[in-house]
Design a protein around this motif. Structure first.
Motif, PDB file in Angstrom:
ATOM      1  N   ALA A  21       0.842  -1.206   0.000  1.00  0.00           N
ATOM      2  CA  ALA A  21       0.000   0.000   0.000  1.00  0.00           C
ATOM      3  C   ALA A  21       0.875   1.254   0.000  1.00  0.00           C
ATOM      4  O   ALA A  21       2.057   1.203   0.353  1.00  0.00           O
ATOM      5  N   ALA A  22       0.275   2.370  -0.399  1.00  0.00           N
ATOM      6  CA  ALA A  22       1.004   3.643  -0.441  1.00  0.00           C
ATOM      7  C   ALA A  22       1.429   4.042   0.964  1.00  0.00           C
ATOM      8  O   ALA A  22       0.619   4.033   1.894  1.00  0.00           O
ATOM      9  N   MET A  23       2.715   4.370   1.124  1.00  0.00           N
ATOM     10  CA  MET A  23       3.187   4.902   2.406  1.00  0.00           C
ATOM     11  C   MET A  23       4.167   6.035   2.124  1.00  0.00           C
ATOM     12  O   MET A  23       5.192   5.821   1.479  1.00  0.00           O
ATOM     13  N   THR A  24       3.811   7.219   2.581  1.00  0.00           N
ATOM     14  CA  THR A  24       4.632   8.402   2.367  1.00  0.00           C
ATOM     15  C   THR A  24       6.053   8.127   2.862  1.00  0.00           C
ATOM     16  O   THR A  24       6.239   7.581   3.942  1.00  0.00           O
ATOM     17  N   GLU A  25       7.046   8.496   2.049  1.00  0.00           N
ATOM     18  CA  GLU A  25       8.430   8.135   2.385  1.00  0.00           C
ATOM     19  C   GLU A  25       9.199   9.287   3.019  1.00  0.00           C
ATOM     20  O   GLU A  25      10.113   9.058   3.817  1.00  0.00           O
ATOM     21  N   GLY A  56       4.411   6.230  -2.185  1.00  0.00           N
ATOM     22  CA  GLY A  56       3.768   7.160  -1.250  1.00  0.00           C
ATOM     23  C   GLY A  56       3.267   8.334  -2.062  1.00  0.00           C
ATOM     24  O   GLY A  56       3.606   8.476  -3.248  1.00  0.00           O
ATOM     25  N   ASN A  57       2.455   9.190  -1.466  1.00  0.00           N
ATOM     26  CA  ASN A  57       1.831  10.202  -2.317  1.00  0.00           C
ATOM     27  C   ASN A  57       2.832  11.204  -2.886  1.00  0.00           C
ATOM     28  O   ASN A  57       3.660  11.767  -2.193  1.00  0.00           O
ATOM     29  N   VAL A  58       2.720  11.362  -4.210  1.00  0.00           N
ATOM     30  CA  VAL A  58       3.526  12.306  -4.984  1.00  0.00           C
ATOM     31  C   VAL A  58       2.647  13.543  -5.155  1.00  0.00           C
ATOM     32  O   VAL A  58       1.485  13.436  -5.551  1.00  0.00           O
ATOM     33  N   ALA A 101       2.408   5.205  -9.332  1.00  0.00           N
ATOM     34  CA  ALA A 101       2.628   6.410  -8.520  1.00  0.00           C
ATOM     35  C   ALA A 101       1.292   6.858  -7.948  1.00  0.00           C
ATOM     36  O   ALA A 101       0.302   6.982  -8.677  1.00  0.00           O
ATOM     37  N   GLN A 102       1.268   7.108  -6.648  1.00  0.00           N
ATOM     38  CA  GLN A 102       0.055   7.679  -6.050  1.00  0.00           C
ATOM     39  C   GLN A 102       0.164   9.194  -6.130  1.00  0.00           C
ATOM     40  O   GLN A 102       1.149   9.781  -5.662  1.00  0.00           O
ATOM     41  N   ILE A 103      -0.838   9.815  -6.729  1.00  0.00           N
ATOM     42  CA  ILE A 103      -0.801  11.255  -7.000  1.00  0.00           C
ATOM     43  C   ILE A 103      -1.777  11.963  -6.071  1.00  0.00           C
ATOM     44  O   ILE A 103      -2.919  11.524  -5.918  1.00  0.00           O
ATOM     45  N   VAL A 221      -8.095   4.532  -8.062  1.00  0.00           N
ATOM     46  CA  VAL A 221      -8.499   5.612  -7.150  1.00  0.00           C
ATOM     47  C   VAL A 221      -8.549   5.026  -5.747  1.00  0.00           C
ATOM     48  O   VAL A 221      -9.099   3.933  -5.550  1.00  0.00           O
ATOM     49  N   LYS A 222      -7.922   5.709  -4.798  1.00  0.00           N
ATOM     50  CA  LYS A 222      -8.081   5.310  -3.392  1.00  0.00           C
ATOM     51  C   LYS A 222      -9.249   6.111  -2.844  1.00  0.00           C
ATOM     52  O   LYS A 222      -9.232   7.352  -2.898  1.00  0.00           O
ATOM     53  N   LEU A 223     -10.255   5.416  -2.362  1.00  0.00           N
ATOM     54  CA  LEU A 223     -11.513   6.051  -1.981  1.00  0.00           C
ATOM     55  C   LEU A 223     -11.899   5.628  -0.570  1.00  0.00           C
ATOM     56  O   LEU A 223     -11.744   4.466  -0.197  1.00  0.00           O
ATOM     57  N   GLY A 309      -5.971  -2.300   5.006  1.00  0.00           N
ATOM     58  CA  GLY A 309      -6.182  -1.914   6.399  1.00  0.00           C
ATOM     59  C   GLY A 309      -6.353  -3.115   7.296  1.00  0.00           C
ATOM     60  O   GLY A 309      -7.385  -3.787   7.234  1.00  0.00           O
ATOM     61  N   GLY A 310      -5.331  -3.412   8.080  1.00  0.00           N
ATOM     62  CA  GLY A 310      -5.449  -4.425   9.119  1.00  0.00           C
ATOM     63  C   GLY A 310      -5.171  -5.852   8.687  1.00  0.00           C
ATOM     64  O   GLY A 310      -5.081  -6.736   9.541  1.00  0.00           O
ATOM     65  N   LEU A 311      -5.067  -6.100   7.401  1.00  0.00           N
ATOM     66  CA  LEU A 311      -4.921  -7.499   6.961  1.00  0.00           C
ATOM     67  C   LEU A 311      -3.538  -8.044   7.287  1.00  0.00           C
ATOM     68  O   LEU A 311      -2.528  -7.532   6.804  1.00  0.00           O
ATOM     69  N   ARG A 312      -3.499  -9.059   8.121  1.00  0.00           N
ATOM     70  CA  ARG A 312      -2.242  -9.663   8.546  1.00  0.00           C
ATOM     71  C   ARG A 312      -2.248 -11.175   8.366  1.00  0.00           C
ATOM     72  O   ARG A 312      -1.215 -11.783   8.242  1.00  0.00           O
ATOM     73  N   ARG A 313      -3.438 -11.786   8.403  1.00  0.00           N
ATOM     74  CA  ARG A 313      -3.516 -13.256   8.343  1.00  0.00           C
ATOM     75  C   ARG A 313      -3.758 -13.722   6.909  1.00  0.00           C
ATOM     76  O   ARG A 313      -4.635 -13.207   6.214  1.00  0.00           O
ATOM     77  N   ILE A 331      -1.242  -4.132   1.686  1.00  0.00           N
ATOM     78  CA  ILE A 331      -0.520  -4.328   2.960  1.00  0.00           C
ATOM     79  C   ILE A 331       0.356  -3.111   3.203  1.00  0.00           C
ATOM     80  O   ILE A 331       1.179  -2.758   2.353  1.00  0.00           O
ATOM     81  N   GLY A 332       0.161  -2.465   4.359  1.00  0.00           N
ATOM     82  CA  GLY A 332       0.930  -1.263   4.671  1.00  0.00           C
ATOM     83  C   GLY A 332       2.009  -1.528   5.700  1.00  0.00           C
ATOM     84  O   GLY A 332       3.114  -1.975   5.385  1.00  0.00           O
ATOM     85  N   ARG A 333       1.688  -1.293   6.981  1.00  0.00           N
ATOM     86  CA  ARG A 333       2.697  -1.266   8.038  1.00  0.00           C
ATOM     87  C   ARG A 333       3.643  -2.476   8.100  1.00  0.00           C
ATOM     88  O   ARG A 333       4.857  -2.278   8.296  1.00  0.00           O
ATOM     89  N   PRO A 334       3.176  -3.701   7.879  1.00  0.00           N
ATOM     90  CA  PRO A 334       4.148  -4.808   7.954  1.00  0.00           C
ATOM     91  C   PRO A 334       5.298  -4.643   6.955  1.00  0.00           C
ATOM     92  O   PRO A 334       6.428  -5.058   7.220  1.00  0.00           O
TER      93      PRO A 334
HETATM   94  C1  FMN Z   1       3.885   5.192   7.573  1.00  0.00           C
HETATM   95  C2  FMN Z   1       2.604   5.264   6.798  1.00  0.00           C
HETATM   96  C3  FMN Z   1       2.491   6.120   5.727  1.00  0.00           C
HETATM   97  C4  FMN Z   1       1.303   6.156   4.961  1.00  0.00           C
HETATM   98  N1  FMN Z   1       1.238   6.953   3.858  1.00  0.00           N
HETATM   99  C5  FMN Z   1       0.173   6.862   3.026  1.00  0.00           C
HETATM  100  C6  FMN Z   1       0.165   7.525   1.767  1.00  0.00           C
HETATM  101  O1  FMN Z   1       1.121   8.190   1.363  1.00  0.00           O
HETATM  102  N2  FMN Z   1      -0.941   7.386   0.998  1.00  0.00           N
HETATM  103  C7  FMN Z   1      -2.014   6.613   1.381  1.00  0.00           C
HETATM  104  O2  FMN Z   1      -2.975   6.506   0.634  1.00  0.00           O
HETATM  105  N3  FMN Z   1      -2.029   5.983   2.561  1.00  0.00           N
HETATM  106  C8  FMN Z   1      -0.952   6.067   3.367  1.00  0.00           C
HETATM  107  N4  FMN Z   1      -0.936   5.336   4.515  1.00  0.00           N
HETATM  108  C9  FMN Z   1      -2.043   4.427   4.806  1.00  0.00           C
HETATM  109  C10 FMN Z   1      -1.760   3.025   4.227  1.00  0.00           C
HETATM  110  O3  FMN Z   1      -1.723   3.025   2.817  1.00  0.00           O
HETATM  111  C11 FMN Z   1      -2.825   2.014   4.675  1.00  0.00           C
HETATM  112  O4  FMN Z   1      -4.069   2.463   4.193  1.00  0.00           O
HETATM  113  C12 FMN Z   1      -2.861   1.876   6.205  1.00  0.00           C
HETATM  114  O5  FMN Z   1      -1.556   1.783   6.739  1.00  0.00           O
HETATM  115  C13 FMN Z   1      -3.647   0.640   6.629  1.00  0.00           C
HETATM  116  O6  FMN Z   1      -3.046  -0.533   6.160  1.00  0.00           O
HETATM  117  P1  FMN Z   1      -2.200  -1.487   7.161  1.00  0.00           P
HETATM  118  O7  FMN Z   1      -3.108  -1.827   8.294  1.00  0.00           O
HETATM  119  O8  FMN Z   1      -1.840  -2.679   6.321  1.00  0.00           O
HETATM  120  O9  FMN Z   1      -1.021  -0.707   7.617  1.00  0.00           O
HETATM  121  C14 FMN Z   1       0.211   5.323   5.309  1.00  0.00           C
HETATM  122  C15 FMN Z   1       0.326   4.497   6.428  1.00  0.00           C
HETATM  123  C16 FMN Z   1       1.499   4.441   7.159  1.00  0.00           C
HETATM  124  C17 FMN Z   1       1.593   3.502   8.312  1.00  0.00           C
END
Ligand code: FMN
Length: 436
Positions: A21-25, A56-58, A101-103, A221-223, A309-313, A331-334
């Motif tokens: 998943a998108a994560m701002t860097e 991550g968002n551009v 790229a997430q815009i 689109v992320k909605l 969001g939240g999926l780990r298993r 998958i984000g945080r993991p």
């Molecule tokens: C460090 C961090 C940065 C994030 N940055 C973005 C982002 O740039 N764009 C976005 O749509 N969501 C962002 N998110 C949200 C994640 O994409 C995701 O929706 C959220 O972490 C839930 O998924 P997870 O439970 O697997 O972590 C971010 C989340 C984290 C933890």
């Protein structure tokens, strides 16, 4: 199942159902250009087995950053910027996966230290304590046109550089999401009021992006399934917007939820009560925050949906796919620590770690203070810095630093953000000086 390839409406094929998943860097240089650290980070993630990586968002506007350190594509790129984007795209696709790229445009969710008077649909300030966000200025017709042009330009630039798709960020309370919400969008013109007006900016951006990238490039689109705020964008409206996005040739909708005021995307509570929606949460929602919404949406929308969001298993992921609720799993945080989480899941690992459950800003002796809502909210935001630090360490050194505490991470990230902003200001002053 997670290992089944997915063909999108535009014809592009994703090799499996797992997406980082998108994560701002926060790793761009002060000119907003991608760096060696971003290349290293995405090379590592590309090797991690996901069929799809989202950046991550551009940002499409350098005055409306989500955070210092964002990559910024707010003008036709210089040769240097083009090469930097190409190197980033090449690193992120090196294992043959998709890299989109997430815009985005942050609108009023842009910190005061970046912009004390951010532009937004209406002059409605974020309802957060701490005074970190400025008083927004309502956008003019020209401002809105500049946003649409900005999204289209940014999409063209990243696709030309080698990204294999784009995602428009219309969730989490950023500008496109602000326009969707009747709480933050109180305009009386054709950009506000009924849903078709509030959705006009998102749909205009999608149409313009499609026109510049052509029919074969994936557009996602992320909605938000809902903002979960009283009087805000709700699930019934989200469903209608999803139908319009399907008609507008979007290839994949990623379902999330919440805003800075109500951070349901991370399963956290904001300062106000969560507004219940027309879809009741099942017990599955503890594991997959938005899976019930995806399932309800998929009954009425046939384009691919991704749930994040939240999926780990592993079994919950496969169930979400098998039951038809979702077509992709985000998958984000993991991924901030277990960078090959997708490869591990594909090899049969049954569960990913839940770092978010063990992190705390407070030392053990003071954890009782978490009973106070504001303390809990501040603490929840601070744990984000811990994930930022892992991302930064991967980018700079190729390894994580999981032993770092939340407090130390908050300090380090605050300093990095201030240093970046000071350098960006110096750069701007230099270029203004040169122009005079
Ligand atoms: C460090 C961090 C940065 C994030 N940055 C973005 C982002 O740039 N764009 C976005 O749509 N969501 C962002 N998110 C949200 C994640 O994409 C995701 O929706 C959220 O972490 C839930 O998924 P997870 O439970 O697997 O972590 C971010 C989340 C984290 C933890």
């Amino acid at each position: 199942m997670i290992d089944t390839p997915l063909t999108l409406p535009c014809g592009a094929k994703i090799s499996n159902r797992l997406c980082k998943a998108a994560m701002t860097e926060g790793l761009a240089n002060p000119a907003g250009e991608p760096t060696d650290a971003l290349e290293q980070l995405y090379g590592i993630w590309s090797d991690g087995g996901a069929g799809l990586l989202l950046s991550g968002n551009v940002q499409v506007d350098g005055d409306h950053l989500e955070r210092p350190g964002n990559v910024i594509v707010a003008a036709e790129p210089s040769e240097r910027m083009k090469r930097a984007l190409e190197r980033w795209a090449s690193a992120g696709t090196r294992a043959g996966n998709h890299f989109w790229a997430q815009i985005s445009h942050a609108g009023r969710q842009c910190q005061k230290i970046v912009n004390p008077r951010p532009k937004a649909p209406s002059a409605v300030k974020l309802g957060l304590p701490g005074g970190q966000f400025g008083e927004p200025e309502p956008m003019t017709e020209e401002d809105i046109e500049a946003v649409i042009t900005g999204f289209a330009r940014c999409a063209k630039v990243v696709i030309n550089a080698g990204f294999t798709g784009v995602q428009l960020h219309a969730a989490h309370g950023y500008l496109l999401s602000q326009f969707l919400s009747p709480r933050s969008n109180q305009r009386q013109d054709h950009w506000g009021g009924p849903l078709e007006n509030r959705a006009r900016l998102l749909l205009s951006c999608v149409a313009r992006v499609r026109a510049v990238v052509g029919p074969a490039v994936p557009i996602s689109v992320k909605l938000n399934s809902a903002d979960f705020q009283r009087g805000g964008f709700d699930f019934d409206e989200s469903l209608q917007v999803a139908k319009w996005l399907e008609e507008a040739s979007v290839d994949l909708i990623e379902i999330s939820g919440g805003t800075y005021e109500q951070p349901r995307l991370l399963n956290l509570d904001g300062m106000e009560p969560v507004a219940e929606q027309s879809v009741a949460a099942s017990t599955r929602a503890r594991e997959a925050y938005f899976v019930d919404f995806a399932e309800a949406m998929h009954k009425q929308v046939s384009i691919p949906l991704m749930v994040t969001g939240g999926l780990r298993r592993l079994d919950a992921m496969n169930l979400a796919l098998e039951s038809g609720a979702a077509d992709m799993i985000g998958i984000g945080r993991p991924m901030c620590v277990v960078t090959d989480a997708p490869a591990q899941l594909l090899a049969g690992v049954s569960e990913l770690p839940r770092f978010e459950d063990t992190l705390s800003l407070l030392p053990a002796a003071l954890k009782f203070l978490n009973g106070i809502k504001i303390v809990r909210t501040v603490g929840a935001f601070a744990t984000q810095y811990w994930f930022y630090e892992q991302i930064a360490a991967l980018g700079h050194r190729g390894t994580t630093q999981v032993d770092m505490g939340v407090f130390a991470a908050t300090k380090a990230q605050t300093k990095a953000a201030n240093d970046w902003l000071a350098e960006r200001r110096a750069l701007t002053e230099q270029s203004t000086g040169r122009a005079q």
